[in-house]
Design an enzyme around this catalytic site. Structure first.
Site, PDB file in Angstrom:
ATOM      1  N   GLY A  11       1.019  11.117   7.608  1.00 24.07           N
ATOM      2  CA  GLY A  11       1.157  12.074   6.369  1.00 24.07           C
ATOM      3  C   GLY A  11      -0.097  12.709   6.590  1.00 24.07           C
ATOM      4  N   ARG A  72       5.379  14.827  12.609  1.00 24.27           N
ATOM      5  CA  ARG A  72       6.258  13.351  12.740  1.00 24.27           C
ATOM      6  C   ARG A  72       7.153  13.442  13.991  1.00 24.27           C
ATOM      7  NH1 ARG A  72       4.400  10.233   8.015  1.00 24.27           N
ATOM      8  NH2 ARG A  72       4.503  11.833   5.876  1.00 24.27           N
ATOM      9  N   ASP A 103      -0.260   3.893   9.958  1.00 21.28           N
ATOM     10  CA  ASP A 103       0.114   2.916  11.229  1.00 21.28           C
ATOM     11  C   ASP A 103       1.407   3.103  12.299  1.00 21.28           C
ATOM     12  OD1 ASP A 103       1.928   2.742   9.538  1.00 21.28           O
ATOM     13  OD2 ASP A 103       2.375   0.752   9.224  1.00 21.28           O
ATOM     14  N   GLY A 104       1.783   4.078  11.537  1.00 26.23           N
ATOM     15  CA  GLY A 104       2.847   4.603  13.036  1.00 26.23           C
ATOM     16  C   GLY A 104       1.319   5.236  13.463  1.00 26.23           C
ATOM     17  N   THR A 126      -4.446   7.908   5.000  1.00 25.10           N
ATOM     18  CA  THR A 126      -3.795   8.031   4.748  1.00 25.10           C
ATOM     19  C   THR A 126      -3.616   7.729   3.244  1.00 25.10           C
ATOM     20  OG1 THR A 126      -0.991   6.698   4.001  1.00 25.10           O
ATOM     21  CG2 THR A 126      -3.362   4.776   5.552  1.00 25.10           C
ATOM     22  N   ASP A 128      -1.645   5.829   1.647  1.00 22.96           N
ATOM     23  CA  ASP A 128      -1.399   4.822   0.486  1.00 22.96           C
ATOM     24  C   ASP A 128      -2.324   3.266   0.536  1.00 22.96           C
ATOM     25  OD1 ASP A 128       0.648   6.609   0.392  1.00 22.96           O
ATOM     26  OD2 ASP A 128       1.941   6.181   2.710  1.00 22.96           O
ATOM     27  N   ASP A 130      -2.660   1.464   3.029  1.00 25.53           N
ATOM     28  CA  ASP A 130      -1.782   0.385   3.017  1.00 25.53           C
ATOM     29  C   ASP A 130      -1.752  -0.551   4.580  1.00 25.53           C
ATOM     30  OD1 ASP A 130      -1.299   2.324   4.328  1.00 25.53           O
ATOM     31  OD2 ASP A 130       1.053   1.716   3.759  1.00 25.53           O
ATOM     32  N   ARG A 163       7.086   9.731 -27.370  1.00 28.87           N
ATOM     33  CA  ARG A 163       7.881   9.174 -25.983  1.00 28.87           C
ATOM     34  C   ARG A 163       7.822   7.974 -25.110  1.00 28.87           C
ATOM     35  NH1 ARG A 163       8.342  15.872 -25.027  1.00 28.87           N
ATOM     36  NH2 ARG A 163      10.294  15.393 -26.464  1.00 28.87           N
ATOM     37  N   ARG A 172       4.504   5.134  -0.789  1.00 25.10           N
ATOM     38  CA  ARG A 172       5.927   4.482   0.189  1.00 25.10           C
ATOM     39  C   ARG A 172       5.997   2.839  -0.394  1.00 25.10           C
ATOM     40  NH1 ARG A 172       5.012   5.384   6.322  1.00 25.10           N
ATOM     41  NH2 ARG A 172       3.779   4.345   6.127  1.00 25.10           N
ATOM     42  N   LYS A 211       5.151  -0.352 -31.138  1.00 23.45           N
ATOM     43  CA  LYS A 211       5.613  -1.065 -32.370  1.00 23.45           C
ATOM     44  C   LYS A 211       3.774  -0.713 -32.548  1.00 23.45           C
ATOM     45  CE  LYS A 211       8.267  -4.686 -32.891  1.00 23.45           C
ATOM     46  NZ  LYS A 211       8.392  -6.015 -32.219  1.00 23.45           N
ATOM     47  N   GLU A 222       6.511   4.362  -6.266  1.00 28.43           N
ATOM     48  CA  GLU A 222       7.819   5.160  -5.540  1.00 28.43           C
ATOM     49  C   GLU A 222       9.111   3.972  -5.142  1.00 28.43           C
ATOM     50  OE1 GLU A 222       7.153   8.321  -2.596  1.00 28.43           O
ATOM     51  OE2 GLU A 222       5.743   7.304  -1.395  1.00 28.43           O
ATOM     52  N   ARG A 246      11.315   9.216 -21.205  1.00 32.79           N
ATOM     53  CA  ARG A 246      11.543  10.565 -19.684  1.00 32.79           C
ATOM     54  C   ARG A 246      10.943  10.069 -19.099  1.00 32.79           C
ATOM     55  NH1 ARG A 246      12.224  15.365 -22.609  1.00 32.79           N
ATOM     56  NH2 ARG A 246      13.028  15.338 -24.500  1.00 32.79           N
TER      57      ARG A 246
HETATM   58  P1  ATP Z   1       1.493   7.950   6.838  1.00 29.40           P
HETATM   59  O1  ATP Z   1       1.444   6.619   6.853  1.00 29.40           O
HETATM   60  O2  ATP Z   1       1.065   8.772   6.220  1.00 29.40           O
HETATM   61  O3  ATP Z   1       3.085   8.022   6.809  1.00 29.40           O
HETATM   62  P2  ATP Z   1       1.940   7.613   9.948  1.00 29.40           P
HETATM   63  O4  ATP Z   1       1.305   7.410  10.996  1.00 29.40           O
HETATM   64  O5  ATP Z   1       2.326   5.892   9.394  1.00 29.40           O
HETATM   65  O6  ATP Z   1       1.332   7.717   8.311  1.00 29.40           O
HETATM   66  P3  ATP Z   1       4.358   7.382  10.593  1.00 29.40           P
HETATM   67  O7  ATP Z   1       5.534   8.820  10.584  1.00 29.40           O
HETATM   68  O8  ATP Z   1       4.967   6.726  10.642  1.00 29.40           O
HETATM   69  O9  ATP Z   1       2.670   8.094  10.324  1.00 29.40           O
HETATM   70  O10 ATP Z   1       4.021   7.875  12.391  1.00 29.40           O
HETATM   71  C1  ATP Z   1       3.287   9.041  13.039  1.00 29.40           C
HETATM   72  C2  ATP Z   1       3.566   9.641  13.979  1.00 29.40           C
HETATM   73  O11 ATP Z   1       3.045   8.795  15.870  1.00 29.40           O
HETATM   74  C3  ATP Z   1       5.158   9.763  14.564  1.00 29.40           C
HETATM   75  O12 ATP Z   1       5.822  10.619  14.322  1.00 29.40           O
HETATM   76  C4  ATP Z   1       5.963   9.343  16.051  1.00 29.40           C
HETATM   77  O13 ATP Z   1       5.185  10.519  16.837  1.00 29.40           O
HETATM   78  C5  ATP Z   1       4.337   8.358  16.425  1.00 29.40           C
HETATM   79  N1  ATP Z   1       4.461   7.282  16.062  1.00 29.40           N
HETATM   80  C6  ATP Z   1       5.118   5.940  15.289  1.00 29.40           C
HETATM   81  N2  ATP Z   1       5.820   4.974  15.606  1.00 29.40           N
HETATM   82  C7  ATP Z   1       5.773   5.453  16.951  1.00 29.40           C
HETATM   83  C8  ATP Z   1       6.789   4.223  17.951  1.00 29.40           C
HETATM   84  N3  ATP Z   1       6.555   2.907  17.864  1.00 29.40           N
HETATM   85  N4  ATP Z   1       5.748   4.383  19.123  1.00 29.40           N
HETATM   86  C9  ATP Z   1       5.860   5.824  19.636  1.00 29.40           C
HETATM   87  N5  ATP Z   1       5.018   6.502  18.930  1.00 29.40           N
HETATM   88  C10 ATP Z   1       5.737   6.421  17.145  1.00 29.40           C
END
Ligand code: ATP
Length: 325
Positions: A11, A72, A103-104, A126, A128, A130, A163, A172, A211, A222, A246
């Protein structure tokens, strides 16, 4: 090291551009070239990289989003995809890689590094907040400020119309944005995934609040265990049917906009430090901040461990709830 690759991945978050600028400028200043790769790992697989020059990064420190683009990539999760990505890095002459993401993105970087013995450095980007191993991630401060500004506006109308508002913020499965924007906006309740949401107690607290004043603001993360703001409104609908309830979902406005001064400074420091560390031969780490100081943690722990919002802050939200006079 004469040339390194750079991606923004996952993201987007405000401050990524300030970080790109810092990486490019600090690398060029010491004779190292930077290949900017479009759209994260997907662009790496598709060979969309370009040598960056100073003029690519002028006038971007104040811009939200990322000039490199982000994506992604499903393909990068496969060995075949990573093979293509690495072949392109090799063709470009990249001897190391800097990844700005969450982390991804770090997981992907770690796997690539292990498979091809490629030095990688992570920079936490990020909204987040996190990630374990840093007090702040790039974009988090801007996101909180955007949320606070929006909640202030919602409060004006909530107060005029007597309201109750459930305001959903991003994050996330983490409650950092909710907790900190809730404190800064003077919310009456903050619901975060890290703490079980007691719907009965919530209803009683809202009634008590009303009150003492005309409006009640409940900030909902979220990823809260009881659901998003719409789900929670549904849970309480019967018990609060005498009130005007609301929902406002802040959504993607939290990801965009000009980065705050805090995020620009953070991004610039992290970008500079990432280049410095890579050129000194460090690898497999994430650059973060601990208090006022730069810190470094292994990518492995940044990926495996989780950061949690402070208990002390949760306690203060509860103590500051409105009571009747
Ligand atoms: P955000 O916290 O903003 O979502 P993020 O880096 O955690 O950011 P992800 O969508 O989880 O976002 O990961 C980004 C990209 O990293 C993925 O689209 C993918 O290409 C790669 N990726 C994530 N996990 C793996 C994995 N286990 N193996 C290989 N590539 C990965």
């Amino acid at each position: 090291m004469k040339r390194v690759g750079l991606i923004t991945s996952g993201g987007d978050s405000p401050g990524m551009n300030a970080c790109i600028r810092a990486v490019v400028k600090s690398a060029i200043a010491v004779g190292c070239e930077v290949v900017g790769i479009e759209d994260g790992y997907q662009g790496m697989i598709e060979g969309r990289g370009k040598l960056m020059v100073y003029s690519d990064v002028t006038n971007i420190i104040q811009m939200g989003g990322t000039i490199l683009g982000t994506a992604r990539s499903k393909e990068f999760r496969t060995a075949e995809g990573r093979k293509k990505a690495h072949a392109n890095l090799k063709e470009w002459g990249c001897e190391g890689l800097i990844v700005i993401g969450g982390d991804g993105s770090f997981t992907g970087a770690q796997i690539l590094s292990e498979e091809f013995n490629l030095p990688v450095i992570g920079i936490p980007g990020t909204i987040d907040n996190d990630l374990y191993g840093t007090d702040h991630t790039i974009g988090y401060d801007t996101a909180i400020n955007t949320a606070v500004d929006a909640i202030d506006k919602i409060r004006d109308t909530a107060n005029s119309h007597r309201r109750i508002f459930f305001v959903e913020v991003m994050g996330r499965d983490a409650g950092f944005i909710a907790l900190n924007s809730g404190i800064a906006a003077g919310a009456d309740e903050v619901l975060i995934p890290e703490e079980w949401t007691d719907i009965k107690a919530l209803v009683e607290n809202v009634k008590t609040c009303l009150k003492g004043k005309r409006s009640t603001i409940i900030v909902v993360a979220e990823g809260d265990d009881a659901g998003g703001a719409n789900d929670i409104r549904n849970h309480v609908a019967k018990d609060l049917e005498d009130y005007d309830v609301r929902v406002a979902i802040l959504g993607h406005i939290q990801r965009g906009g000009k980065p705050t001064a805090f995020d620009r400074i953070l991004s610039t420091r992290l970008g500079y430090e990432a280049v410095d560390s890579l050129l000194k031969g460090e690898k497999g780490i994430m650059i973060g901040v601990n208090g006022e100081n730069i810190c470094k943690v292994s990518l492995e722990s940044a990926i495996k461990m989780h950061a949690s919002p402070s208990q002390e802050k949760m306690a203060l939200v509860k103590r500051l709830r409105t009571q009747s006079d």
